[in-house]
Design a protein around this motif. Structure first.
Motif, short mmCIF file in Angstrom:
data_model
loop_
_atom_site.label_atom_id
_atom_site.label_comp_id
_atom_site.label_asym_id
_atom_site.label_seq_id
_atom_site.Cartn_x
_atom_site.Cartn_y
_atom_site.Cartn_z
N ARG A 226 55.97 26.60 -7.81
CA ARG A 226 55.38 27.90 -7.49
C ARG A 226 54.14 27.75 -6.64
O ARG A 226 53.33 26.85 -6.87
N THR A 227 54.01 28.64 -5.69
CA THR A 227 52.84 28.61 -4.81
C THR A 227 51.93 29.81 -5.05
O THR A 227 50.92 29.98 -4.37
N ALA A 228 52.31 30.65 -6.01
CA ALA A 228 51.52 31.86 -6.28
C ALA A 228 51.73 32.31 -7.72
O ALA A 228 52.66 31.88 -8.39
N MET A 229 50.84 33.18 -8.17
CA MET A 229 50.95 33.79 -9.50
C MET A 229 50.93 35.31 -9.34
O MET A 229 50.62 35.83 -8.26
N ILE A 230 51.28 36.01 -10.41
CA ILE A 230 51.20 37.47 -10.38
C ILE A 230 49.75 37.88 -10.08
O ILE A 230 48.81 37.36 -10.67
N HIS A 231 49.60 38.80 -9.14
CA HIS A 231 48.27 39.27 -8.76
C HIS A 231 47.60 39.99 -9.94
O HIS A 231 48.28 40.73 -10.67
N HIS A 232 46.30 39.79 -10.10
CA HIS A 232 45.63 40.37 -11.26
C HIS A 232 45.77 41.89 -11.31
O HIS A 232 45.83 42.50 -12.38
N SER A 233 45.82 42.54 -10.14
CA SER A 233 45.90 44.00 -10.13
C SER A 233 47.31 44.49 -10.44
O SER A 233 47.52 45.68 -10.69
N PHE A 234 48.26 43.58 -10.42
CA PHE A 234 49.67 43.93 -10.65
C PHE A 234 50.08 43.61 -12.09
O PHE A 234 50.97 44.28 -12.65
N GLN A 235 49.39 42.63 -12.69
CA GLN A 235 49.70 42.25 -14.07
C GLN A 235 49.61 43.48 -14.99
O GLN A 235 48.69 44.29 -14.86
N ASP A 236 50.56 43.62 -15.90
CA ASP A 236 50.57 44.73 -16.89
C ASP A 236 50.78 46.11 -16.26
O ASP A 236 50.46 47.12 -16.89
N SER A 237 51.31 46.14 -15.04
CA SER A 237 51.55 47.43 -14.37
C SER A 237 53.02 47.84 -14.45
O SER A 237 53.52 48.55 -13.57
N ASP A 238 53.69 47.43 -15.50
CA ASP A 238 55.11 47.75 -15.64
C ASP A 238 55.35 49.25 -15.58
O ASP A 238 54.65 50.03 -16.24
N PHE A 239 56.32 49.63 -14.77
CA PHE A 239 56.77 51.02 -14.55
C PHE A 239 55.75 51.89 -13.80
O PHE A 239 55.98 53.09 -13.63
N ALA A 240 54.64 51.31 -13.35
CA ALA A 240 53.74 52.04 -12.44
C ALA A 240 54.26 51.81 -11.02
O ALA A 240 54.79 50.74 -10.72
N PRO A 241 54.15 52.81 -10.14
CA PRO A 241 54.70 52.62 -8.79
C PRO A 241 53.99 51.49 -8.04
O PRO A 241 52.77 51.42 -8.02
N LEU A 242 54.79 50.61 -7.46
CA LEU A 242 54.28 49.56 -6.57
C LEU A 242 54.59 50.01 -5.15
O LEU A 242 55.75 50.11 -4.75
N LEU A 243 53.53 50.33 -4.41
CA LEU A 243 53.70 50.93 -3.09
C LEU A 243 53.70 49.84 -2.02
O LEU A 243 53.08 48.78 -2.20
N PRO A 244 54.37 50.11 -0.90
CA PRO A 244 54.33 49.15 0.21
C PRO A 244 52.87 48.82 0.57
O PRO A 244 52.04 49.73 0.66
N GLY A 245 52.60 47.54 0.69
CA GLY A 245 51.24 47.11 1.02
C GLY A 245 50.39 46.76 -0.18
O GLY A 245 49.30 46.21 -0.03
#
Ligand SMILES: [Zn+2]
Length: 290
Positions: A226-245
């Protein structure tokens, strides 16, 4: 009519909330309002529980395809699957009307009901659960026909999964336990109402639901690391909209990798521990009205 219902915990041996709910209902009995239902309480993989692992040799919850059940595979879970298929199924000609299989996840998915079909029956079930448990998420995995899934719950004429998190493997959290208990009870309440003829078409308001898209892998080097980990702002954001960008990964040399889809997606199973070996980072979904 639901004459025979199987409630199952311990399909994965380190998912404690379902296991504990089954144990507690075995010890103290089901709530009396379910006395009209014929509910069996089952622990699926005792050996995995004993070892406090998801599975001993192979993932039990992938063994229930027709091919898998007919194979000569001698792994502990493949053999166990055949036994369980006799107990709950046999798949495709089942003696069990409804199998409710209870799981938990390390992802922050809260109480999620996984449906494998969006037909009239499951639509009513999803709407009923959402009406009585507004905090629940309804996730539909109908990318293939019901019987083509390898899940344990497909041994029943109908089958669903309860998936609650975030809870570390082998750990019991009271909040996760209570959500699990509530969702199991609401599903059984639905069964009582259904048997009484109280569930009629269009009686329940349409509700928000999510339909499984695809698995998104962690970025890997040429050597497969692996070259990356889940971004801190994305962690625990299950079912929240992930927008382009919006960022989804942080590379180990400090760069953000953003979601590049052409529209928003609804991620879930973010950083699920059990998907480590598969290098799955999360799954996508689209939101729709069930
Ligand atoms: Zn599980």
């Amino acid at each position: 009519m639901f004459n025979k219902i199987a409630l199952v915990g311990g399909t994965h041996g380190n998912e404690t909330s379902g296991i504990q709910l089954i144990r507690n209902w075995q010890a103290f009995g089901l709530p009396s309002r379910f006395s009209t239902l014929n509910v069996s309480l089952n622990i699926a993989n005792e050996a995995a529980l004993e070892a406090n692992v998801r599975f001993v040799e192979e993932d039990l919850n992938r063994q229930f395809t027709f091919d898998g059940l007919a194979s000569s595979n001698t792994s502990k879970e493949a053999v166990l699957a055949k036994t369980l298929n006799q107990k709950f199924g046999p798949k495709g000609n089942s003696a069990t009307d409804f199998v409710i299989d209870i799981h938990n996840t390390t992802s922050a998915m809260d109480a999620t009901l996984i449906l494998l079909e969006a037909d009239e029956f499951h639509t009513q079930l999803g709407r009923y659960v959402k009406q009585h448990m507004p905090e629940a998420n309804i996730l539909v995995e109908d990318e293939k026909p019901y019987l083509e899934h390898g899940y344990l719950c497909t041994t029943g004429k109908k089958g669903v999964m309860i998936e609650v998190g975030g809870q570390p493997q082998g750990v019991l959290r009271e909040d996760v336990y209570l959500l699990t208990q509530t969702m199991a009870e609401v599903i059984l309440d639905f069964c009582v109402a259904y048997n009484q003829g109280d569930i009629s078409t269009d009686a329940l308001p349409p509700c928000e639901a999510f339909r499984l898209g695809e698995n998104i892998s962690f970025p890997l080097s040429e050597k497969g690391q692996r070259t990356a980990m889940i971004h801190h702002s994305f962690q625990d954001s299950d079912f929240a909209p992930l927008l382009p960008g919006m960022p989804m990964f942080r590379t180990f040399d400090g760069k953000d990798i953003n979601w590049e889809g052409d529209k928003e997606t609804y991620p879930h199973f973010i950083n699920e521990a059990a998907y480590h070996k598969l290098d799955v980072a999360f799954a996508t979904a689209e939101r729709f009205t069930l």
